[in-house]
Design a protein around this motif. Structure first.
Motif, PDB file in Angstrom:
ATOM      1  N   MET A 119      -2.517  -3.287 -14.134  1.00 40.10           N
ATOM      2  CA  MET A 119      -2.376  -4.110 -12.924  1.00 40.10           C
ATOM      3  C   MET A 119      -0.984  -3.918 -12.356  1.00 40.10           C
ATOM      4  O   MET A 119       0.006  -4.047 -13.081  1.00 40.10           O
ATOM      5  N   VAL A 120      -0.927  -3.606 -11.060  1.00 45.17           N
ATOM      6  CA  VAL A 120       0.358  -3.429 -10.381  1.00 45.17           C
ATOM      7  C   VAL A 120       0.463  -4.427  -9.236  1.00 45.17           C
ATOM      8  O   VAL A 120      -0.542  -4.832  -8.651  1.00 45.17           O
ATOM      9  N   HIS A 121       1.681  -4.838  -8.942  1.00 40.86           N
ATOM     10  CA  HIS A 121       1.951  -5.810  -7.878  1.00 40.86           C
ATOM     11  C   HIS A 121       3.043  -5.249  -6.979  1.00 40.86           C
ATOM     12  O   HIS A 121       4.026  -4.697  -7.466  1.00 40.86           O
ATOM     13  N   GLY A 122       2.866  -5.424  -5.675  1.00 41.46           N
ATOM     14  CA  GLY A 122       3.872  -4.946  -4.732  1.00 41.46           C
ATOM     15  C   GLY A 122       3.980  -5.856  -3.533  1.00 41.46           C
ATOM     16  O   GLY A 122       3.129  -6.712  -3.285  1.00 41.46           O
ATOM     17  N   ARG A 123       5.035  -5.670  -2.778  1.00 39.64           N
ATOM     18  CA  ARG A 123       5.246  -6.489  -1.579  1.00 39.64           C
ATOM     19  C   ARG A 123       4.357  -6.026  -0.420  1.00 39.64           C
ATOM     20  O   ARG A 123       4.063  -6.789   0.481  1.00 39.64           O
ATOM     21  N   ASP A 124       3.936  -4.758  -0.464  1.00 43.93           N
ATOM     22  CA  ASP A 124       3.021  -4.264   0.574  1.00 43.93           C
ATOM     23  C   ASP A 124       2.158  -3.156  -0.024  1.00 43.93           C
ATOM     24  O   ASP A 124       2.341  -2.763  -1.176  1.00 43.93           O
ATOM     25  N   ALA A 125       1.215  -2.677   0.769  1.00 42.95           N
ATOM     26  CA  ALA A 125       0.263  -1.676   0.283  1.00 42.95           C
ATOM     27  C   ALA A 125       0.962  -0.382  -0.124  1.00 42.95           C
ATOM     28  O   ALA A 125       0.533   0.292  -1.067  1.00 42.95           O
ATOM     29  N   ARG A 126       2.043  -0.036   0.563  1.00 46.37           N
ATOM     30  CA  ARG A 126       2.777   1.191   0.201  1.00 46.37           C
ATOM     31  C   ARG A 126       3.326   1.097  -1.222  1.00 46.37           C
ATOM     32  O   ARG A 126       3.347   2.090  -1.945  1.00 46.37           O
ATOM     33  N   ASP A 127       3.799  -0.094  -1.602  1.00 51.07           N
ATOM     34  CA  ASP A 127       4.331  -0.271  -2.959  1.00 51.07           C
ATOM     35  C   ASP A 127       3.283   0.059  -4.009  1.00 51.07           C
ATOM     36  O   ASP A 127       3.543   0.838  -4.930  1.00 51.07           O
ATOM     37  N   ILE A 128       2.109  -0.536  -3.865  1.00 51.96           N
ATOM     38  CA  ILE A 128       1.118  -0.322  -4.927  1.00 51.96           C
ATOM     39  C   ILE A 128       0.587   1.112  -4.919  1.00 51.96           C
ATOM     40  O   ILE A 128       0.270   1.651  -5.975  1.00 51.96           O
ATOM     41  N   ASP A 129       0.550   1.746  -3.760  1.00 49.97           N
ATOM     42  CA  ASP A 129       0.186   3.168  -3.718  1.00 49.97           C
ATOM     43  C   ASP A 129       1.242   4.011  -4.436  1.00 49.97           C
ATOM     44  O   ASP A 129       0.910   4.939  -5.180  1.00 49.97           O
ATOM     45  N   ALA A 130       2.507   3.686  -4.228  1.00 45.53           N
ATOM     46  CA  ALA A 130       3.595   4.423  -4.886  1.00 45.53           C
ATOM     47  C   ALA A 130       3.548   4.218  -6.398  1.00 45.53           C
ATOM     48  O   ALA A 130       3.757   5.163  -7.174  1.00 45.53           O
ATOM     49  N   TYR A 131       3.246   2.991  -6.831  1.00 46.01           N
ATOM     50  CA  TYR A 131       3.155   2.720  -8.265  1.00 46.01           C
ATOM     51  C   TYR A 131       1.999   3.501  -8.891  1.00 46.01           C
ATOM     52  O   TYR A 131       2.128   4.054  -9.988  1.00 46.01           O
ATOM     53  N   ARG A 132       0.911   3.566  -8.192  1.00 51.75           N
ATOM     54  CA  ARG A 132      -0.234   4.343  -8.671  1.00 51.75           C
ATOM     55  C   ARG A 132       0.155   5.811  -8.832  1.00 51.75           C
ATOM     56  O   ARG A 132      -0.191   6.448  -9.832  1.00 51.75           O
ATOM     57  N   ASN A 133       0.890   6.343  -7.872  1.00 53.20           N
ATOM     58  CA  ASN A 133       1.348   7.728  -7.969  1.00 53.20           C
ATOM     59  C   ASN A 133       2.294   7.928  -9.148  1.00 53.20           C
ATOM     60  O   ASN A 133       2.251   8.971  -9.811  1.00 53.20           O
ATOM     61  N   GLN A 134       3.151   6.937  -9.422  1.00 51.29           N
ATOM     62  CA  GLN A 134       4.061   7.037 -10.565  1.00 51.29           C
ATOM     63  C   GLN A 134       3.275   7.056 -11.876  1.00 51.29           C
ATOM     64  O   GLN A 134       3.588   7.834 -12.788  1.00 51.29           O
ATOM     65  N   ILE A 135       2.264   6.201 -11.957  1.00 55.23           N
ATOM     66  CA  ILE A 135       1.433   6.187 -13.164  1.00 55.23           C
ATOM     67  C   ILE A 135       0.733   7.528 -13.325  1.00 55.23           C
ATOM     68  O   ILE A 135       0.702   8.102 -14.420  1.00 55.23           O
ATOM     69  N   ARG A 136       0.200   8.045 -12.238  1.00 54.76           N
ATOM     70  CA  ARG A 136      -0.494   9.343 -12.282  1.00 54.76           C
ATOM     71  C   ARG A 136       0.457  10.430 -12.804  1.00 54.76           C
ATOM     72  O   ARG A 136       0.066  11.263 -13.634  1.00 54.76           O
ATOM     73  N   ALA A 137       1.695  10.420 -12.349  1.00 52.93           N
ATOM     74  CA  ALA A 137       2.670  11.415 -12.806  1.00 52.93           C
ATOM     75  C   ALA A 137       2.972  11.242 -14.298  1.00 52.93           C
ATOM     76  O   ALA A 137       3.106  12.237 -15.024  1.00 52.93           O
TER      77      ALA A 137
END
Length: 168
Positions: A119-137
């Motif tokens: 589960m990831v939390h962000g201030r906006d949709a870009r945040d959670i997309d970026a976190y998903r990309n970090q996890i993928r990496a």
């Protein structure tokens, strides 16, 4: 709770759960407050909590922040199809990321290939997309597929409520 507890111990354990099931109060010293309510010294109260946790009656004691009140209004449950042989190494790595509030392994099911949830939390949709990309990496080639299930509403989170069961 153990079969080896006396009736007074069982009453004390139940009272502790009743006092804490909705969370600890926002006071300078919640442990002193709890000890006072139980009629114990602080050290005895902390020892009791540790015994109950070691015995499995209490799973964990942790802060549960309200992400929305803190400005984190976008949430996504990222789900990952991760090589099972890599799970022991990668699960804790993903769970240790500052932007992941909880992470766990789940069995695969027919029609559902994902075995790692974060589960990831962000201030906006870009945040959670970026976190998903970090996890993928971080998962690298051990990850075969992923999705993100985005929250559409706030769900009330509560644990066991013993006090409400007394009337039943």
């Amino acid at each position: 709770m153990s079969d080896c507890t006396s009736p007074s111990d069982a009453q004390l354990h139940r009272r502790l759960v009743e006092l804490t099931e909705a969370g600890l109060p926002l006071v300078d010293d919640p442990w002193a407050w709890l000890a006072d309510e139980l009629g114990l010294e602080v050290d005895a109260t902390l020892a009791l909590l540790q015994r109950l946790q070691a015995g499995g009656a209490i799973r964990r004691i942790a802060a549960v922040p309200n992400h929305y009140r803190l400005g984190y209004r976008h949430n996504g449950m990222t789900v990952w199809d991760v090589d099972d042989a890599q799970m022991a190494r990668l699960g804790p790595l993903i769970g240790s990321q500052a932007f992941v509030s909880h992470c766990y392994r789940r069995p695969r099911r027919d029609g559902w290939r994902y075995n790692l949830f974060a589960m990831v939390h962000g201030r906006d949709a870009r945040d959670i997309d970026a976190y998903r990309n970090q996890i993928r990496a971080l998962l690298g080639e051990a990850c075969r597929a992923d999705e993100m299930l985005v929250s559409s509403r706030i769900l009330k989170k509560t644990g066991l409520r013993v006090a409400a069961q007394r009337g039943a």
